[in-house]
Design a protein around this motif. Structure first.
Motif, PDB file in Angstrom:
ATOM      1  N   THR A  45       0.892  -1.251  -0.013  1.00  0.00           N
ATOM      2  CA  THR A  45      -0.212   0.201   0.131  1.00  0.00           C
ATOM      3  C   THR A  45       0.244   1.408   0.213  1.00  0.00           C
ATOM      4  O   THR A  45       0.522   1.913  -0.767  1.00  0.00           O
ATOM      5  N   LEU A  48      -0.029   3.040  -2.835  1.00  0.00           N
ATOM      6  CA  LEU A  48      -1.216   4.259  -2.786  1.00  0.00           C
ATOM      7  C   LEU A  48      -0.705   5.633  -1.987  1.00  0.00           C
ATOM      8  O   LEU A  48      -1.109   6.669  -2.490  1.00  0.00           O
ATOM      9  N   TYR A 144      -8.151  -4.213   4.108  1.00  0.00           N
ATOM     10  CA  TYR A 144      -7.344  -4.447   3.350  1.00  0.00           C
ATOM     11  C   TYR A 144      -6.868  -6.649   3.290  1.00  0.00           C
ATOM     12  O   TYR A 144      -6.527  -7.061   4.391  1.00  0.00           O
ATOM     13  N   SER A 156      -3.137  -2.248   7.389  1.00  0.00           N
ATOM     14  CA  SER A 156      -2.321  -2.089   6.746  1.00  0.00           C
ATOM     15  C   SER A 156      -1.529  -0.962   6.384  1.00  0.00           C
ATOM     16  O   SER A 156      -1.424  -0.212   7.163  1.00  0.00           O
ATOM     17  N   LEU A 158      -1.360   1.787   5.172  1.00  0.00           N
ATOM     18  CA  LEU A 158      -2.039   3.018   4.382  1.00  0.00           C
ATOM     19  C   LEU A 158      -3.116   2.955   5.331  1.00  0.00           C
ATOM     20  O   LEU A 158      -3.009   4.652   6.430  1.00  0.00           O
ATOM     21  N   GLN A 180      -7.572   2.587  -1.087  1.00  0.00           N
ATOM     22  CA  GLN A 180      -7.427   1.411  -0.738  1.00  0.00           C
ATOM     23  C   GLN A 180      -8.540   0.544  -0.544  1.00  0.00           C
ATOM     24  O   GLN A 180      -8.508  -0.380  -1.610  1.00  0.00           O
TER      25      GLN A 180
END
Length: 197
Positions: A45, A48, A144, A156, A158, A180
């Protein structure tokens, strides 16, 4: 045959997330210390986060020069940093929001990798233990769902960044969660047999 990749987000075109990127400006520094193998993981992630947080800094753990530079910055003012990682003496990040008298970090450092790899990062870089560590006592339910995790409460990278920004700095994390969510949905549509929690 090699997959075609989006030139903007870097993901495979079938998993492109550009349509859901909403760049955010946040009031603190966020640094990711990333394990070398994690950098190659298609489910990571961190890309992202790089799309959503233009000021995000990613330090490759196998790049001795940049790691040394990060170490010097941390050692120059360790009280300004917060390490997001559950340790034996980590403090709940939620407590920072509740206690207005506590000085809040102006920079956050997050190890990125599998739990085994991040534990090794802390072992290989003992200077990280000089930073006050924070963990989550009320972590939100993770969305996630495409990667094996050690416990249902695991987040995660993120989601961890989003929680810190929301709890400590009152930043609306919705753009991060939305990004996400679409990434996970596209991954599951592309690889329906991929691991799910």
């Amino acid at each position: 045959m090699q997959r075609s990749r989006c030139l903007t987000c870097g993901y495979a075109e079938v998993a492109c997330v550009c349509a859901w990127v909403q760049p955010m400006q946040v009031p603190v520094s966020v640094v990711i210390l990333q394990d070398a193998q994690e950098r190659k993981c298609a489910k990571s992630t961190v890309p992202l986060l790089q799309l959503a947080l233009p000021q995000l800094e990613v330090v490759a753990a196998d790049d001795d020069l940049t790691v040394a530079e990060l170490k010097a910055r941390v050692q120059q003012a360790p009280e300004q940093w917060g390490l997001v990682y559950p340790t034996a003496d980590s403090q709940p990040v939620e407590g920072l929001a509740a206690n207005k008298d506590v000085t809040r970090p102006t920079a956050w450092l997050l190890p990125d990798g599998t739990w085994k790899k991040t534990r090794r990062l802390l072992h290989e870089h003992p200077w990280l233990t000089k930073i006050t560590a924070y963990s989550f006592s009320q972590a939100p339910v993770s969305n996630y769902r495409i990667r094996k995790v050690p416990s249902p409460s695991a987040c995660s990278t993120l989601e961890s960044v989003a929680w810190v920004l929301q709890q400590v700095h009152h930043v609306d994390p919705s753009p991060l969660h939305e990004l996400q969510r679409h990434f996970v949905a596209r991954w599951q549509a592309y690889q329906p047999d991929a691991h799910q929690r």
